[in-house]
Design an enzyme around this catalytic site. Sequence first.
Site, short mmCIF file in Angstrom:
data_model
loop_
_atom_site.label_atom_id
_atom_site.label_comp_id
_atom_site.label_asym_id
_atom_site.label_seq_id
_atom_site.Cartn_x
_atom_site.Cartn_y
_atom_site.Cartn_z
N ARG A 1 106.24 0.86 76.95
CA ARG A 1 106.02 1.68 78.15
C ARG A 1 105.48 3.05 77.77
O ARG A 1 104.63 3.62 78.45
CB ARG A 1 107.32 1.79 78.94
CG ARG A 1 107.63 0.50 79.72
CD ARG A 1 109.11 0.35 80.05
NE ARG A 1 109.66 1.43 80.84
CZ ARG A 1 110.97 1.65 81.01
NH1 ARG A 1 111.86 0.84 80.45
NH2 ARG A 1 111.38 2.66 81.73
N ARG B 1 120.91 4.62 80.72
CA ARG B 1 120.76 4.75 82.18
C ARG B 1 121.41 3.58 82.93
O ARG B 1 121.32 2.44 82.52
CB ARG B 1 119.27 4.79 82.51
CG ARG B 1 118.97 4.64 83.98
CD ARG B 1 117.55 4.93 84.30
NE ARG B 1 116.62 4.07 83.60
CZ ARG B 1 115.31 4.23 83.64
NH1 ARG B 1 114.80 5.25 84.29
NH2 ARG B 1 114.52 3.42 83.00
N ARG C 1 99.13 5.85 87.76
CA ARG C 1 99.34 5.66 86.32
C ARG C 1 98.05 5.36 85.59
O ARG C 1 98.08 5.18 84.37
CB ARG C 1 100.26 4.47 86.11
CG ARG C 1 101.71 4.83 85.94
CD ARG C 1 102.44 3.50 85.93
NE ARG C 1 103.58 3.50 85.08
CZ ARG C 1 104.83 3.70 85.49
NH1 ARG C 1 105.09 3.94 86.74
NH2 ARG C 1 105.82 3.63 84.64
N LYS D 1 111.62 11.52 86.35
CA LYS D 1 110.88 11.47 87.62
C LYS D 1 111.79 10.99 88.77
O LYS D 1 111.85 11.61 89.82
CB LYS D 1 109.69 10.50 87.50
CG LYS D 1 108.73 10.83 86.37
CD LYS D 1 107.56 9.87 86.31
CE LYS D 1 107.91 8.42 85.97
NZ LYS D 1 108.41 8.22 84.59
N ARG E 1 118.54 -1.82 84.08
CA ARG E 1 117.23 -2.45 84.21
C ARG E 1 116.93 -3.35 83.01
O ARG E 1 117.20 -2.96 81.87
CB ARG E 1 116.14 -1.37 84.32
CG ARG E 1 116.01 -0.84 85.71
CD ARG E 1 115.14 0.37 85.84
NE ARG E 1 113.88 0.35 85.12
CZ ARG E 1 112.99 1.32 85.14
NH1 ARG E 1 113.22 2.40 85.90
NH2 ARG E 1 111.88 1.26 84.44
#
Length: 214
Positions: free
Chosen positions: A172, A127, A88, A13, A161
Amino acid sequence: MDIILLGPPGAGKGTQAQRLEQRRGMRQLSTGDMLRGAVKHGTPVGLKAKEVMDRGELVSDEIVSELIDAELTAMGDDVGAIFDGYPRTAGQAESLDRILASHGRALDHVIELEVDEDALVERITGRFTCAQCGTGYHDTFKQPEVPGVCDKCGSTEFKRRPDDNEETVRTRMAEYRAKTAPILPIYEERGIVSRVDGMAGIEDVTRAIDAILG
Ligand code: AP5
Ligand code: MG
């Protein structure tokens, strides 16, 4: 044009939202980025959100909907919004309709990035982002062109993160399946949902989104 990018953690996203910003002058509205900013600055919202985010659970609907409303107010009517990570829950989907109407706006497209959950753990744990401008990278899939130097702003500082560990990622994903995937039918009834193969390469995903937006 206002659009939602929908998909589980690591679906791409943020990656695609950044590319849409660059190519179309639209604006990425990522509630995750807004919350991380609040945590970093130690605001009251950040203090409430930090532990919830570290566990991989969802922050309250009120908090995120207020953040979105404030951003839309600040950004003006002539710029298209890319909702990234919002809504969400069913409650957030209702709030978004109300907020958009109050700004004289409406949703044009909901694009679902279809992905294979097992591959997402690798994407997320690899990431990293530029600490200065937030441009996203990946250890395997998207290194900076010059190693150690951000393509966009030239910074040499990068960050990862705290919620990008395997255990939190699994929570998640469970939250996505339980609370977020069930909102898709709201938009399907309106005939505005399109699906894109999120397992394709980053460029191919962008091309598929471009074809939908026209
Ligand atoms: P948020 O920041 O929204 O995280 P998320 O939804 O878990 O999604 P990610 O940002 O992890 O993934 P992404 O889809 O953006 O993937 P990316 O493009 O980076 O939310 C974080 C937390 O904040 C939540 O857990 C919750 O606590 C809270 N929160 C946020 N919004 C909320 C809300 N509305 N309500 C309540 N709580 C909320 O890609 C991942 C990696 O893969 C990158 O390294 C990228 O380079 C790579 N990649 C991307 N696309 C491809 C591709 N096609 N091929 C190969 N690699 C790719
Ligand atoms: Mg993201």
